[in-house]
Design a protein around this motif. Sequence first.
Motif, PDB file in Angstrom:
ATOM      1  N   ALA A 126       1.034  -1.185  -0.145  1.00 56.00           N
ATOM      2  CA  ALA A 126      -0.168   0.106  -0.118  1.00 56.00           C
ATOM      3  C   ALA A 126       1.003   1.119   0.038  1.00 56.00           C
ATOM      4  O   ALA A 126       0.491   2.392  -0.730  1.00 56.00           O
ATOM      5  CB  ALA A 126      -0.828  -0.033   0.983  1.00 56.00           C
ATOM      6  N   ALA A 127       1.981   1.219   0.675  1.00 55.16           N
ATOM      7  CA  ALA A 127       2.777   2.505   0.965  1.00 55.16           C
ATOM      8  C   ALA A 127       3.486   2.628  -0.411  1.00 55.16           C
ATOM      9  O   ALA A 127       3.797   3.728  -1.165  1.00 55.16           O
ATOM     10  CB  ALA A 127       3.968   2.185   2.005  1.00 55.16           C
ATOM     11  N   THR A 128       3.818   1.579  -0.965  1.00 56.09           N
ATOM     12  CA  THR A 128       4.607   1.576  -2.489  1.00 56.09           C
ATOM     13  C   THR A 128       3.327   2.154  -3.595  1.00 56.09           C
ATOM     14  O   THR A 128       3.647   3.177  -4.335  1.00 56.09           O
ATOM     15  CB  THR A 128       4.804   0.067  -2.975  1.00 56.09           C
ATOM     16  N   ALA A 129       1.998   1.532  -3.491  1.00 58.92           N
ATOM     17  CA  ALA A 129       1.070   2.228  -4.247  1.00 58.92           C
ATOM     18  C   ALA A 129       0.813   3.667  -4.051  1.00 58.92           C
ATOM     19  O   ALA A 129       0.676   4.583  -4.912  1.00 58.92           O
ATOM     20  CB  ALA A 129      -0.257   1.452  -4.317  1.00 58.92           C
ATOM     21  N   PHE A 130       0.797   4.160  -2.841  1.00 56.92           N
ATOM     22  CA  PHE A 130       0.490   5.378  -2.618  1.00 56.92           C
ATOM     23  C   PHE A 130       1.766   6.266  -2.858  1.00 56.92           C
ATOM     24  O   PHE A 130       1.560   7.610  -3.371  1.00 56.92           O
ATOM     25  CB  PHE A 130       0.508   5.458  -0.986  1.00 56.92           C
ATOM     26  N   ASP A 132       3.771   5.822  -5.518  1.00 56.74           N
ATOM     27  CA  ASP A 132       3.513   5.738  -7.119  1.00 56.74           C
ATOM     28  C   ASP A 132       2.540   6.831  -7.665  1.00 56.74           C
ATOM     29  O   ASP A 132       2.524   7.269  -8.491  1.00 56.74           O
ATOM     30  CB  ASP A 132       3.330   4.511  -7.585  1.00 56.74           C
ATOM     31  N   ARG A 133       1.440   6.680  -6.712  1.00 51.70           N
ATOM     32  CA  ARG A 133       0.471   7.794  -6.956  1.00 51.70           C
ATOM     33  C   ARG A 133       0.656   9.240  -6.590  1.00 51.70           C
ATOM     34  O   ARG A 133       0.598  10.146  -7.350  1.00 51.70           O
ATOM     35  CB  ARG A 133      -0.958   7.462  -6.241  1.00 51.70           C
ATOM     36  N   LYS A 134       1.477   9.193  -5.674  1.00 49.33           N
ATOM     37  CA  LYS A 134       2.152  10.693  -5.332  1.00 49.33           C
ATOM     38  C   LYS A 134       3.050  11.127  -6.430  1.00 49.33           C
ATOM     39  O   LYS A 134       2.945  12.327  -6.740  1.00 49.33           O
ATOM     40  CB  LYS A 134       2.739  10.497  -4.070  1.00 49.33           C
ATOM     41  N   ARG A 135       4.103  10.262  -6.920  1.00 48.45           N
ATOM     42  CA  ARG A 135       4.867  10.651  -7.809  1.00 48.45           C
ATOM     43  C   ARG A 135       4.184  11.057  -9.024  1.00 48.45           C
ATOM     44  O   ARG A 135       4.479  11.787 -10.037  1.00 48.45           O
ATOM     45  CB  ARG A 135       5.439   9.607  -8.030  1.00 48.45           C
TER      46      ARG A 135
END
Length: 140
Positions: A126-130, A132-135
Amino acid sequence: MNHSVGMIIETLVAILLVATIGYCMLLNMRLKRLKADEQSLKATIAELITATEIAERAIGGLKVTVRDCNENLGGRLTAAADITTALDKRLVAGEELLRRLSRIVAAGQVVKDIERSSSAASLAEAATAFADRKRTAVAA
């Protein structure tokens, strides 16, 4: 015979005078009709001149009205174009805000999912997905 020739000539002259008087009366009637027609023609011409003057004044008034309407309409069209431009800018800004809010809501969903899931692996995912979305949000 002198007397009868004179009488014939006098009679012939009298007949010619009567014919001349009759013809003069006929010409007089025709001249009266012509004069009457001339008077009605003059009256018609006077009416036409009056109607022409009224029409010229009306045309002048219409020209002034058209010029006023043109100036007024031009100003309103310019104002409408300005308002349309401002609305277009606000629409673009609103769409951008909607995209940001959608990303925030999606990130909030991820956070809720993370809170529900207690496993460390799902938390890392989830942290990785978050991130990625932030980037992607920063890049956009």
